[in-house]
Design an enzyme around this catalytic site. Sequence first.
Site, PDB file in Angstrom:
ATOM      1  N   ASP A  44      33.283  39.653  48.583  1.00 15.05           N
ATOM      2  CA  ASP A  44      34.422  39.563  47.670  1.00 15.05           C
ATOM      3  C   ASP A  44      34.029  38.778  46.420  1.00 15.05           C
ATOM      4  O   ASP A  44      33.592  37.634  46.502  1.00 15.05           O
ATOM      5  CB  ASP A  44      35.582  38.849  48.377  1.00 15.05           C
ATOM      6  N   TYR A  49      35.028  35.256  38.187  1.00 16.60           N
ATOM      7  CA  TYR A  49      34.029  34.406  38.842  1.00 16.60           C
ATOM      8  C   TYR A  49      32.726  34.355  38.040  1.00 16.60           C
ATOM      9  O   TYR A  49      31.939  33.430  38.192  1.00 16.60           O
ATOM     10  CB  TYR A  49      33.716  34.902  40.258  1.00 16.60           C
ATOM     11  N   LYS A  74      37.935  42.110  41.176  1.00 19.61           N
ATOM     12  CA  LYS A  74      39.317  41.956  40.740  1.00 19.61           C
ATOM     13  C   LYS A  74      39.427  42.010  39.219  1.00 19.61           C
ATOM     14  O   LYS A  74      38.548  41.503  38.511  1.00 19.61           O
ATOM     15  CB  LYS A  74      39.881  40.616  41.237  1.00 19.61           C
ATOM     16  N   HIS A 107      44.143  40.477  39.982  1.00 23.93           N
ATOM     17  CA  HIS A 107      43.862  39.130  40.480  1.00 23.93           C
ATOM     18  C   HIS A 107      45.116  38.243  40.561  1.00 23.93           C
ATOM     19  O   HIS A 107      45.324  37.534  41.545  1.00 23.93           O
ATOM     20  CB  HIS A 107      42.814  38.466  39.583  1.00 23.93           C
TER      21      HIS A 107
END
Length: 280
Positions: A44, A49, A74, A107
């Site tokens: 994931d 990120y 996401k 998200h």
Amino acid sequence: METYTLSNGVAIPKIAFGTWQIPEGDPAYQSVRHALQVGYTHVDTAQIYGNEVSVGRAIADSGLAREEIFLTTKVWNDKHDYDLAKSSIEESLTKLGVDYIDLLLIHWPNPKALRENDAWKAGNAGAWKAMEEAYKAGKVRAIGVSNFMIHHLEALFETAEIKPQVNQILLAPGCAQEEVVAFCREHDMVIEAYSPLGTGNIFGHKDVEAIADRYGKSVAQVALRWSLQKGFLPLPKSVTPKNIEANLEIFDFELLQADMEKLDKLEGIASQSNPDEVEF
């Protein structure tokens, strides 16, 4: 790896390796590579990120066939628009170095920039339309959401052609979010549990340590087992090889109902941020 089955028939492994706060470069590459070596088949990540390139490189170098790995990313808050989301999906495919994404999520439901006059509703509808098109085109195998509460889901249902197949929310002992979980189950969504260790707050808790000692397991393993027995899909994260391995060792024991109830009642471990108030 044991799996759940999404509403569209796609199998999703019951535990995922989370990569939140793992930096791009060697930390993300090495941790994902090790996770795949020791038995994880579900990874994931997310656009925000900043580690999609390293995650994709680790997958490519894993020696596993692409179809053996379930990959999630996401759509971030600045892409809540049909055209922006459409472009961002292509960007993620390029960064990850893959032909398809197994699961794509919105998200957060209500970005700070879209709060005036409930602009978030149109933003989600536009992003979701782009995701539905990617799904129909085979670029994405499943679509879902993250951090969506009931009113966000109800608003999305008004325009969605395809209902979300997953909702990823914060779930940990003492934070079971029963109302939204029940709503998701009524609408055939698999519920993923991020921060299943309460962002570390579960460690040092004497009651959990006592439970772990009785089973010959670690505090982390007990917390992750609680998630599984709740029917959740936990996403533990670590950059430490021994912890990455240990977090997989949760399929060989079962918590007694009395212990599940004790874990249900824990206080101060974790709480879901209000998606309508987050500062991003």
